[in-house]
Scaffold this active site. Structure first.
Site, PDB file in Angstrom:
ATOM      1  CG  HIS A  47       1.002   3.913  -9.110  1.00  0.00           C
ATOM      2  ND1 HIS A  47       1.197   4.685 -10.232  1.00  0.00           N
ATOM      3  CD2 HIS A  47       2.064   4.150  -8.289  1.00  0.00           C
ATOM      4  CE1 HIS A  47       2.323   5.375 -10.097  1.00  0.00           C
ATOM      5  NE2 HIS A  47       2.871   5.071  -8.921  1.00  0.00           N
ATOM      6  CD  GLU A  70      -8.831  33.500  -0.393  1.00  0.00           C
ATOM      7  OE1 GLU A  70      -8.151  34.022   0.523  1.00  0.00           O
ATOM      8  OE2 GLU A  70      -9.327  34.147  -1.337  1.00  0.00           O
TER       9      GLU A  70
HETATM   10  N1  NDP Z   1      -4.293   6.866  -2.180  1.00  0.00           N
HETATM   11  C1  NDP Z   1      -4.817   7.201  -3.360  1.00  0.00           C
HETATM   12  O1  NDP Z   1      -5.715   8.015  -3.436  1.00  0.00           O
HETATM   13  C2  NDP Z   1      -4.334   6.559  -4.621  1.00  0.00           C
HETATM   14  C3  NDP Z   1      -3.629   5.358  -4.571  1.00  0.00           C
HETATM   15  N2  NDP Z   1      -3.352   4.716  -5.745  1.00  0.00           N
HETATM   16  C4  NDP Z   1      -2.710   3.401  -5.687  1.00  0.00           C
HETATM   17  O2  NDP Z   1      -3.581   2.482  -5.030  1.00  0.00           O
HETATM   18  C5  NDP Z   1      -2.810   1.477  -4.366  1.00  0.00           C
HETATM   19  C6  NDP Z   1      -3.237   1.420  -2.900  1.00  0.00           C
HETATM   20  O3  NDP Z   1      -2.902   2.627  -2.299  1.00  0.00           O
HETATM   21  P1  NDP Z   1      -3.743   3.201  -1.061  1.00  0.00           P
HETATM   22  O4  NDP Z   1      -5.186   2.876  -1.222  1.00  0.00           O
HETATM   23  O5  NDP Z   1      -3.334   4.619  -0.901  1.00  0.00           O
HETATM   24  O6  NDP Z   1      -3.166   2.311   0.150  1.00  0.00           O
HETATM   25  P2  NDP Z   1      -3.505   2.468   1.714  1.00  0.00           P
HETATM   26  O7  NDP Z   1      -2.206   2.591   2.424  1.00  0.00           O
HETATM   27  O8  NDP Z   1      -4.551   3.529   1.898  1.00  0.00           O
HETATM   28  O9  NDP Z   1      -4.197   1.050   2.061  1.00  0.00           O
HETATM   29  C7  NDP Z   1      -3.433  -0.097   2.046  1.00  0.00           C
HETATM   30  C8  NDP Z   1      -4.298  -1.286   2.412  1.00  0.00           C
HETATM   31  O10 NDP Z   1      -3.493  -2.456   2.293  1.00  0.00           O
HETATM   32  C9  NDP Z   1      -3.545  -3.188   3.501  1.00  0.00           C
HETATM   33  N3  NDP Z   1      -2.258  -3.856   3.709  1.00  0.00           N
HETATM   34  C10 NDP Z   1      -1.059  -3.282   3.949  1.00  0.00           C
HETATM   35  N4  NDP Z   1      -0.111  -4.233   4.055  1.00  0.00           N
HETATM   36  C11 NDP Z   1      -0.742  -5.424   3.887  1.00  0.00           C
HETATM   37  C12 NDP Z   1      -0.316  -6.784   3.892  1.00  0.00           C
HETATM   38  N5  NDP Z   1       0.961  -7.083   4.115  1.00  0.00           N
HETATM   39  N6  NDP Z   1      -1.221  -7.750   3.668  1.00  0.00           N
HETATM   40  C13 NDP Z   1      -2.531  -7.432   3.459  1.00  0.00           C
HETATM   41  N7  NDP Z   1      -2.995  -6.163   3.442  1.00  0.00           N
HETATM   42  C14 NDP Z   1      -2.107  -5.189   3.664  1.00  0.00           C
HETATM   43  C15 NDP Z   1      -3.813  -2.154   4.574  1.00  0.00           C
HETATM   44  O11 NDP Z   1      -4.400  -2.804   5.674  1.00  0.00           O
HETATM   45  P3  NDP Z   1      -3.855  -2.632   7.214  1.00  0.00           P
HETATM   46  O12 NDP Z   1      -4.940  -1.933   7.916  1.00  0.00           O
HETATM   47  O13 NDP Z   1      -3.661  -4.032   7.672  1.00  0.00           O
HETATM   48  O14 NDP Z   1      -2.559  -1.848   7.170  1.00  0.00           O
HETATM   49  C16 NDP Z   1      -4.797  -1.253   3.853  1.00  0.00           C
HETATM   50  O15 NDP Z   1      -6.098  -1.782   3.911  1.00  0.00           O
HETATM   51  C17 NDP Z   1      -1.351   1.867  -4.575  1.00  0.00           C
HETATM   52  O16 NDP Z   1      -0.846   1.184  -5.686  1.00  0.00           O
HETATM   53  C18 NDP Z   1      -1.438   3.366  -4.883  1.00  0.00           C
HETATM   54  O17 NDP Z   1      -0.348   3.836  -5.650  1.00  0.00           O
HETATM   55  C19 NDP Z   1      -3.751   5.191  -6.965  1.00  0.00           C
HETATM   56  C20 NDP Z   1      -4.430   6.381  -7.044  1.00  0.00           C
HETATM   57  C21 NDP Z   1      -4.673   7.169  -5.896  1.00  0.00           C
END
Ligand code: NDP
Ligand code: X2X
Length: 340
Positions: free
Chosen positions: A106, A229
């Site tokens: 993103h 639905e």
């Molecule tokens: N969700 C979606 O379907 C979509 C998301 N995106 C984009 O993808 C990207 C990721 O989003 P998304 O997958 O939803 O994120 P999530 O919140 O699902 O996952 C975030 C991940 O990052 C880790 N994390 C968080 N903070 C830290 C840190 N300080 N250091 C290391 N690891 C960390 C978390 O691990 P922990 O368990 O430690 O918290 C977790 O594994 C974003 O840019 C989003 O906009 C794009 C399209 C769709």
């Protein structure tokens, strides 16, 4: 029509011999990592200690602190929460950058200058247009979620080749990929999730549910009518457009669609959508989200509490508990009460 890219458009061996560090193992991270591994790509995971680290290790990946994963990789795909990216990038990724390609799913942080990448690296995005868990599920079904890709900086002259190879490796080229820009991906993704897919839809569903319940109808009936639905209707639209859905529903429902739909979603709704888009384009949404996170999410957390206690959620939990097939991917024991 814009050019769509499919499997045949990718150099599927481009990632051979290259190491991809997926930073983050959440919705998108786990899907990209597992799909790429099954596509033959050498994947490592960058994380902090915690539940994701344990999960990624259990899924068989080599997991490293973010900086170490970055330092050993040829490609770094940042799949952290958008609000966490600037800090982690500054403290752990940037100090370990040499000539890695920097990737995002993103464009938010680059587009709104929360991350300013070095001029020496390829910078690009591959953004699946769907939730991460479906990026994984559709890959396993020999299908895929379409994606957008954009090149922000192409130092090597290979950024587009990498974007297509990456989109192929996560299965998106099975569905198709469309080239865009960071600005267009960011603004349209924010608009779509606010005004249509998530914000618009949840507001519409709740309004419909409340209208029926406040008129004295049973909440369970209102849940089935206004939420359950919905998937069935949207699946038909997904498969063949509104035409396909209208073919399948009754003519009575079609007539209701035509005469009442525009009364519910009238011209004022489109005016509101234009205001939402303007707030996104002019950075007001981004500023509010950045400040909300800097203040440790007071409003966000309060709204989550309120939303999760809405009657539609309470009723839905009870009904879904009796329909384990609804969450067939989540193992649920069926609790059959004596009165069933
Ligand atoms: N969700 C979606 O379907 C979509 C998301 N995106 C984009 O993808 C990207 C990721 O989003 P998304 O997958 O939803 O994120 P999530 O919140 O699902 O996952 C975030 C991940 O990052 C880790 N994390 C968080 N903070 C830290 C840190 N300080 N250091 C290391 N690891 C960390 C978390 O691990 P922990 O368990 O430690 O918290 C977790 O594994 C974003 O840019 C989003 O906009 C794009 C399209 C769709
Ligand atoms: C799933 C998706 O693409 C969203 C709604 O834009 C997101 O989760 O960021």
């Amino acid at each position: 029509m814009a050019k769509m890219y499919y499997n045949g458009d990718a150099n599927q061996s481009y990632l051979n011999g290259k190491k991809v560090a997926v930073i983050g193992y959440g919705s998108q991270g786990h899907a990209h990592a597992q799909n790429m591994r099954e596509s033959g790509v050498d994947v490592v995971i960058g994380l902090r200690q915690g539940k994701s680290w344990e999960k990624a290790e259990k899924d068989g990946f080599n997991v490293y602190p973010v900086g170490e994963a970055t330092a050993q990789a040829d490609v770094v795909m940042i799949l952290l929460p958008d609000e966490m990216q600037p800090k982690v990038y500054k403290e752990e990724i940037e100090p370990n950058l040499t000539n890695q390609a920097l990737m995002f799913a993103h464009g938010f942080n680059v587009h709104f200058s929360q991350i300013v990448p070095p001029a020496t690296n390829d910078v690009l995005l591959v953004a699946p247009k769907g939730p991460g868990h479906l990026v994984r599920r559709t890959y396993e079904q020999e299908a895929g979620v379409p994606a957008l890709f954009a090149i922000y900086q192409d130092v090597t002259g290979k950024a587009k080749e990498l974007a297509l190879a990456y989109a192929w490796a996560i299965g998106s080229l099975r569905a198709g990929a469309l080239e865009t820009t960071f600005k267009e991906e960011t603004e349209t993704d924010l608009f779509g999730e606010q005004a249509v897919l998530c914000g618009g839809l949840t507001s519409l569903v709740k309004a419909g549910f409340e209208t029926l319940v406040e008129a004295g109808y049973q909440p369970e009936l209102a849940y089935f009518e206004c939420l359950h639905e919905l998937k069935l209707i949207v699946d038909l639209m997904y498969e063949g457009g509104m035409e396909n859905m209208r073919y399948s529903i009754s003519d009575t429902a079609q007539w209701g669609d035509f005469v009442s739909g525009p009364r519910v979603v009238d011209a004022r709704v489109k005016e509101s959508m234009k205001e939402v888009l303007k707030d996104i384009q002019e950075g007001r949404f981004a500023k509010g989200w950045i400040l909300e996170n800097q203040a440790n999410r007071p409003e966000f957390n309060a709204i989550v509490q309120k939303e999760n206690s809405h009657l539609i959620e309470q009723v839905g939990r009870e009904l879904r508990a009796m329909m384990p097939f609804v969450n067939k991917d989540k193992k649920k024991e069926v609790v059959v009460s004596a009165t069933n």
